[in-house]
Structure formats: C-alpha cells, structure tokens
Motif scaffolding. Sequence first.
Motif, PDB file in Angstrom:
ATOM      1  N   UNK A 121      78.487  47.193  25.799  1.00 60.02           N
ATOM      2  CA  UNK A 121      79.900  47.357  26.165  1.00 60.02           C
ATOM      3  C   UNK A 121      80.516  45.978  26.385  1.00 60.02           C
ATOM      4  N   UNK A 122      80.934  45.342  25.310  1.00 64.30           N
ATOM      5  CA  UNK A 122      81.532  44.016  25.406  1.00 64.30           C
ATOM      6  C   UNK A 122      82.875  44.061  26.118  1.00 64.30           C
ATOM      7  N   UNK A 123      83.557  45.198  26.045  1.00 66.89           N
ATOM      8  CA  UNK A 123      84.855  45.340  26.712  1.00 66.89           C
ATOM      9  C   UNK A 123      84.717  45.164  28.217  1.00 66.89           C
ATOM     10  N   UNK A 124      83.629  45.694  28.763  1.00 69.58           N
ATOM     11  CA  UNK A 124      83.405  45.562  30.201  1.00 69.58           C
ATOM     12  C   UNK A 124      83.213  44.099  30.595  1.00 69.58           C
ATOM     13  N   UNK A 125      82.496  43.351  29.751  1.00 74.64           N
ATOM     14  CA  UNK A 125      82.308  41.929  30.040  1.00 74.64           C
ATOM     15  C   UNK A 125      83.640  41.184  30.028  1.00 74.64           C
ATOM     16  N   UNK A 126      84.472  41.463  29.038  1.00 77.67           N
ATOM     17  CA  UNK A 126      85.778  40.807  28.955  1.00 77.67           C
ATOM     18  C   UNK A 126      86.619  41.131  30.189  1.00 77.67           C
ATOM     19  N   UNK A 127      86.557  42.384  30.629  1.00 82.14           N
ATOM     20  CA  UNK A 127      87.299  42.784  31.826  1.00 82.14           C
ATOM     21  C   UNK A 127      86.788  42.058  33.062  1.00 82.14           C
ATOM     22  N   UNK A 128      85.454  41.981  33.207  1.00 83.94           N
ATOM     23  CA  UNK A 128      84.885  41.270  34.344  1.00 83.94           C
ATOM     24  C   UNK A 128      85.208  39.784  34.289  1.00 83.94           C
ATOM     25  N   UNK A 129      85.236  39.237  33.092  1.00 85.61           N
ATOM     26  CA  UNK A 129      85.592  37.828  32.930  1.00 85.61           C
ATOM     27  C   UNK A 129      87.028  37.586  33.385  1.00 85.61           C
ATOM     28  N   UNK A 130      87.909  38.486  33.024  1.00 87.00           N
ATOM     29  CA  UNK A 130      89.318  38.338  33.388  1.00 87.00           C
ATOM     30  C   UNK A 130      89.556  38.517  34.879  1.00 87.00           C
ATOM     31  N   UNK A 131      88.733  39.337  35.527  1.00 84.43           N
ATOM     32  CA  UNK A 131      88.917  39.637  36.946  1.00 84.43           C
ATOM     33  C   UNK A 131      87.993  38.842  37.861  1.00 84.43           C
ATOM     34  N   UNK A 132      87.047  38.098  37.278  1.00 82.84           N
ATOM     35  CA  UNK A 132      86.107  37.333  38.090  1.00 82.84           C
ATOM     36  C   UNK A 132      85.119  38.197  38.835  1.00 82.84           C
ATOM     37  N   UNK A 133      84.708  39.315  38.223  1.00 81.71           N
ATOM     38  CA  UNK A 133      83.845  40.282  38.909  1.00 81.71           C
ATOM     39  C   UNK A 133      82.450  40.399  38.301  1.00 81.71           C
TER      40      UNK A 133
END
Length: 362
Positions: A121-133
């Motif tokens: 799930x690369x989308x989850x990584x991008x989201x975490x990258x954007x949110x710092x989570x």
Amino acid sequence: MSPPVNRPRRIEYLDLYRAIAIMAVVAIHATSTAVAHYPKNTFDHDLFYFWNTFFQFAVPAFLFLSSLVLFYNYNTKLSEKGWIIYFYKKRMFYIFVPYVAWSLIYFVINKLAVGKEPFADSTQFVKQLALGTAHTHLYFFLIILQFYIVFPWILYLTKRPWFRKYMPLYFIAGQALFYILNLKFDFGRTGSLLPSYLIVIGFGAWMGLNFEWLMKKMMRLRYVLLVALISGAAISMYASGFIKTNLIEWPLVMYTVLFTVRNVFTLSACLVLLVLSEKVGTRERRSEYKVSRFTDSLGTVAFGIFLIHPLVLMVWRHELTDDFTRHFGLGIVLSYIAALLFSWLCAMALRRLKWGWVLIGR
C-alpha cells in the motif's frame, strides 16, 4: 573580486545546548512506556511521569534554537545575491532527504512487525509522509520544514521598524489567535503545525537578532527565569487538572490560563537552558565544569541521534523487555542509556561517510 562579507562569530556553547536537548528528547521516548506501564498514584508512575512531562520542553527548545541560529546567521545576508536560493537548497535538501529516508525505514519496519507486506500500500506511505506519522517523532520534520518555508519572508519583515520593535508581541498574538481558532474549529494534529510554536520561534528570532544584548539581560534575570521555569513546570504537571475542574464554567479563562502556563514553562526552559549552556560551555569555563568532548559530540550529531534513537528503543523493547520484567524501572533506565549511546555511535559513524548525510543530514 567581491569584498568579504562579515560573518557573525560562532556561538561555541550551543553544542552543549543541543546535547542537553537531545538527551531530553531520548528521555521522553524512553520513559513513555513506564508512564503507561505503572498504575497511577504509585511512586514508580509518579517518578517517571515527572521526568517524562518535565522533558516536554525538548522539541520547543530545538525550534527555539533553530530560529535563533537562523536569524543570527542570516541577518547580515539579506544584501547578498542568491542567498535565498542557497538557503532553500541547503536547508530543505539536507532535511527533506533524511526525512523521506527515515519515514521509509520506519514504515517498512512497522509493517514487517505486524506481518504485513511493506510495499502493498504505497498510498499509505505517501499519506504518512505528508502527515509525519510514519513514526511518533517524525512530526518534528513537518514543523521544521514549515519554518524553513516561511523563514526568508519573516527575515525580510525584520527590516521593517514596525515589526522588529514589537516582534515578540506579534508572535505571541499569532499563537494565541491560532489557539483560539483551534478551540472553535479543531484543526487536528496541531502539534505538527508551525503556529503551535510561534512563541518559542519568535523569541528565538528576537534572540538571534539581538543576541549579545539579550544574553546580558538574561544573565541578570537568570534567577527570575529559573523561578518561572519551576513554577510553570509545577503548574503544567500538577495543577492543570485542578484548573480544568474549577474553571470549567469559564472556558475562556481556563484556556487562557493553561495557554499562558504552558508557554511560560516551555519558553523559560529554552532561556534557562541557553543561560546554563553559556555559564558552563564557554571555552574558559569548560575545564572548571568538566564539560567533556562527549557532550560536544552529542550536540554535533543531535539531528542524527533524534532520527536513530527510536529504532534502538524498538529493538530494545522487542528483544530485551522480557529480561527486565521483574525490574522494569531498571530496564527503562538502561533503555535510555542504550538508545542514547548506540544512536550517538551510529550518527558519528555515518558522519564520516560521504553519503551519511542521506540519513543524518548536515
């Protein structure tokens, strides 16, 4: 040949400031498990709760120092051509690349720890990258990146007399306004948003622009700052529940008191730490106070330690927690020592490698 540009002198004792701040950061993360583990109203819980809560000044202290150093160093560069491009290239590149690298590392480790395919799930990584989570400490990078984006424009404003004269007041008003708006609209994850730290950033900027004058002022007021730190910390830790209970009918008053107390604590901690570093860490006082090369090196690679130490704690808790079940408090103390020392050794080793900046920046 262009004339040489006057460079501000290096403030030698800031490495000691960074060393103390990074030790506090590691202590927060090492003791968090103990606070959750021990029952409330027990000696062990209260002991670890005290240190965990008191060291919460650490992240604001780093933001204060970052602001101080940037305004101190770049105040004379506004007349230089191309300085803003150089600033963004250096600061953003050497912060953003390590942030992405470690976000990916922690993302993969956390996925593997629960038996999931990391790259499903690369989308989850991008989201975490954007949110710092991607991991608990990486939110700091979002704050510092936001600060780097707006820094040049704030620096330009400092050349306007109406802004520079009352600069701390503008930052206090900005954070207060953000606090009020958050109560109304609930922005969520405010700890990752720059406006939550405008007061320490604003006072850091003020210090950087008026360093020698303000240091003399603070040295004369050091006992006042110490009293503010102790009282602010005590009220933040032990009286916040009482304030909420007794002022719940007057929410604006309650939030104003809590806002004031919290910022008195964090700002006074930053200033006391700066005064302490000057008193102990200057060259003529180093031998008197036994300040070692170890603390200097801790400060030098504090950024790397910040990035690496949660990984050491993850390994420690996964592999060794059971061995210290009967002596949980001892295990927490040893985990702190291990996280600090191993992350320091790794950061020092990476610093010697040509590509090491990818993981620990510059």
